[in-house]
Structure formats: structure tokens, C-alpha cells
Scaffold this motif. Sequence first.
Motif, short mmCIF file in Angstrom:
data_model
loop_
_atom_site.label_atom_id
_atom_site.label_comp_id
_atom_site.label_asym_id
_atom_site.label_seq_id
_atom_site.Cartn_x
_atom_site.Cartn_y
_atom_site.Cartn_z
N TRP A 1 0.83 -1.21 0.00
CA TRP A 1 0.00 0.00 0.00
C TRP A 1 0.87 1.26 0.00
O TRP A 1 0.56 2.24 -0.68
N ARG A 2 1.94 1.21 0.77
CA ARG A 2 2.84 2.37 0.86
C ARG A 2 3.57 2.65 -0.45
O ARG A 2 3.95 3.78 -0.72
N ILE A 3 3.76 1.62 -1.24
CA ILE A 3 4.50 1.76 -2.50
C ILE A 3 3.55 1.98 -3.67
O ILE A 3 3.80 2.81 -4.54
N SER A 4 2.46 1.23 -3.70
CA SER A 4 1.49 1.31 -4.79
C SER A 4 0.11 1.00 -4.23
O SER A 4 -0.17 -0.16 -3.90
N ARG A 5 -0.72 2.01 -4.14
CA ARG A 5 -2.07 1.80 -3.60
C ARG A 5 -2.83 0.73 -4.40
O ARG A 5 -3.47 -0.13 -3.80
N PRO A 6 -2.76 0.71 -5.74
CA PRO A 6 -3.44 -0.37 -6.47
C PRO A 6 -2.93 -1.76 -6.07
O PRO A 6 -3.71 -2.71 -5.98
N ALA A 7 -1.64 -1.89 -5.80
CA ALA A 7 -1.10 -3.18 -5.36
C ALA A 7 -1.68 -3.57 -4.00
O ALA A 7 -2.06 -4.72 -3.79
N GLY A 8 -1.75 -2.62 -3.10
CA GLY A 8 -2.35 -2.89 -1.79
C GLY A 8 -3.80 -3.30 -1.92
O GLY A 8 -4.26 -4.24 -1.26
N ILE A 9 -4.53 -2.61 -2.79
CA ILE A 9 -5.96 -2.93 -3.00
C ILE A 9 -6.11 -4.33 -3.58
O ILE A 9 -7.01 -5.08 -3.17
N LEU A 10 -5.24 -4.70 -4.52
CA LEU A 10 -5.32 -6.04 -5.12
C LEU A 10 -5.08 -7.15 -4.09
O LEU A 10 -5.54 -8.28 -4.29
N MET A 11 -4.39 -6.85 -3.02
CA MET A 11 -4.12 -7.85 -1.99
C MET A 11 -5.26 -8.01 -0.98
O MET A 11 -5.32 -8.99 -0.25
N LEU A 12 -6.19 -7.05 -0.95
CA LEU A 12 -7.25 -7.08 0.06
C LEU A 12 -8.20 -8.28 -0.07
O LEU A 12 -8.57 -8.88 0.95
N PRO A 13 -8.63 -8.67 -1.29
CA PRO A 13 -9.49 -9.86 -1.37
C PRO A 13 -8.78 -11.12 -0.85
O PRO A 13 -9.41 -11.98 -0.24
N TYR A 14 -7.49 -11.21 -1.09
CA TYR A 14 -6.69 -12.33 -0.59
C TYR A 14 -6.69 -12.33 0.94
O TYR A 14 -6.92 -13.36 1.57
#
Length: 169
Positions: A137-150
Motif C-alpha cells: 500500500w505504501r509503495i502502490s495503492r493499487p497493489a495494496g488494494i489487489l491484496m485485500l481480497p486475498y
Amino acid sequence: MRSPTTAPRRTSLVDLAALAGIVLACLAVGYLGSLATAPNLEPWYANLVKPSWTPPDVAFPIVWTILYVAMAVAAWLVWRTSADPGSKRRALVGFGVQLALNGAWSWAFFAAQSPGSGLVVIAALLAAIAWTVRAFWRISRPAGILMLPYLAWVCFAAALNLAIFTMNS
């Protein structure tokens, strides 16, 4: 608004090859987990007492395939940013740790036929995923968001693991 230090660069063939490699690595972990799972579905897992909210067996490979691809895209988004190399390295190492724990859970729960061991591994897995989500999330908000369903699915899986452990102890 995205800061200039974390903006992704234009996609190149190297980037696409990296994405393919990360997707393959994630799917390989899923495949290795299936080697522990499949031989233990019948009769061991089928004979366990499970809560009424247990999804049908067919749901698991579908959900996991989608999650592995989303996780891979998240890791790729982090990999390709221009963020601080140390931050990226720590985030991607965290990703690797959680991926290893993800694979280990199938072996602890199914291959060892031990919901208790599965609980230990999934607790560590949840901590590693939460740490990775925060780092991504700190590096790329879209990356952090993609990890939330997991993260949400593994929380559900942990509750299911705990219920199975409790109901069969």
C-alpha cells in the motif's frame, strides 16, 4: 494522488516477462499446495465435521486461481515502481514469505491431516499477508488494494480452519 517516486514506468517486454514469471510462481505455489490437498480430500477431508458455511469443494480452486493472479499483479506493480529500492525489496521479500506460508498451509492441514497445524501456519500467514498489504500500500495503492481480497479470503479460511479444528477435536 500518486507521488512521483512511486509512479510506474512504461511497460516493456522485460516488465511483461516479469509479470509472467510472477504469475507462474504464484500458480506454482497453488499447484504444489494441490499436491498436498487432492490426495487427502477423500476420505479424510470429506469425513471431517465442517460448519454449514463451508463452501463447496469446487469453489476453492476457482477462488484461489483468481487470488493468485491478483497477488501476482500486485507484486508486479510493486516491482515495477520507481520506489525506494530498500522498500521494494522488503515488500517483495514479505510477499515471498507469505507465498511460502500459503503453500505450507496445504501441507500442514491436508498432507499432515492436522487442522491444528493448519491453524498455526494460517496465523503466521495472516500476519505475513497483513504486513505485505501494508508494505504494498505504501509503495502502490493499487497493489495494496489487489491484496485485500486475498487477505479477506484467508481470514475466512482461518475461521473455517478454526471451526474444523474445534468441531473435530
